[in-house]
Motif scaffolding. Structure first.
Motif, PDB file in Angstrom:
ATOM      1  N   ARG A   4      48.640  19.590  27.765  1.00 60.67           N
ATOM      2  CA  ARG A   4      49.924  19.032  28.207  1.00 60.67           C
ATOM      3  C   ARG A   4      50.559  18.281  27.051  1.00 60.67           C
ATOM      4  O   ARG A   4      49.880  17.718  26.206  1.00 60.67           O
ATOM      5  N   ARG A  25      55.892  30.172  24.205  1.00 61.12           N
ATOM      6  CA  ARG A  25      55.787  29.342  25.414  1.00 61.12           C
ATOM      7  C   ARG A  25      55.559  27.867  25.054  1.00 61.12           C
ATOM      8  O   ARG A  25      56.169  26.977  25.629  1.00 61.12           O
ATOM      9  N   ARG A  26      54.670  27.617  24.119  1.00 64.61           N
ATOM     10  CA  ARG A  26      54.374  26.231  23.714  1.00 64.61           C
ATOM     11  C   ARG A  26      55.577  25.603  23.005  1.00 64.61           C
ATOM     12  O   ARG A  26      55.874  24.430  23.202  1.00 64.61           O
ATOM     13  N   GLN A  29      57.938  24.621  25.696  1.00 65.34           N
ATOM     14  CA  GLN A  29      57.434  23.423  26.382  1.00 65.34           C
ATOM     15  C   GLN A  29      57.737  22.175  25.570  1.00 65.34           C
ATOM     16  O   GLN A  29      58.154  21.155  26.118  1.00 65.34           O
ATOM     17  N   ARG A  32      61.447  21.393  25.813  1.00 61.64           N
ATOM     18  CA  ARG A  32      61.766  20.814  27.131  1.00 61.64           C
ATOM     19  C   ARG A  32      61.331  19.354  27.216  1.00 61.64           C
ATOM     20  O   ARG A  32      62.037  18.518  27.766  1.00 61.64           O
ATOM     21  N   GLU A  33      60.165  19.069  26.678  1.00 67.34           N
ATOM     22  CA  GLU A  33      59.673  17.684  26.696  1.00 67.34           C
ATOM     23  C   GLU A  33      60.577  16.788  25.846  1.00 67.34           C
ATOM     24  O   GLU A  33      60.901  15.664  26.238  1.00 67.34           O
TER      25      GLU A  33
END
Length: 96
Positions: A4, A25-26, A29, A32-33
């Protein structure tokens, strides 16, 4: 599934978001974070991030409420050419 990212420092998130060694994908992520944290970053942190941001993070920083952040974002090589500042990210921008 990777670890996470919710406790990852914003600078590391910026590195992940632009690293070709990370999976798409990472990278998404991480982006987005970063987007979820932008409002909690200081002006100085947003300026530093604007200089190296990618994708949607850069888009959002290009419309930041602080002109210094926008100026740094416009100096980012990933910014659209039509938005890049003529004099670069280190210009004073105040006409002096």
């Amino acid at each position: 599934m990777g670890a996470r990212l919710d406790s990852t420092p914003w600078g590391r998130l910026a590195e992940i978001a632009r690293s070709p060694r990370e999976t798409p994908r990472r990278r998404l992520q991480a982006e987005r974070e970063l987007l979820s944290r932008l409002d909690s970053l200081t002006v100085g942190e947003r300026i530093a991030l604007a200089r190296r941001a990618t994708g949607r993070v850069l888009e959002r920083l290009l419309s930041d409420r602080d002109a210094r952040v926008v100026r740094a974002a416009r100096g980012n090589p990933r910014a659209p050419a039509s938005l890049r500042s003529e004099s670069g990210p280190d210009s004073g921008g105040d006409g002096t």
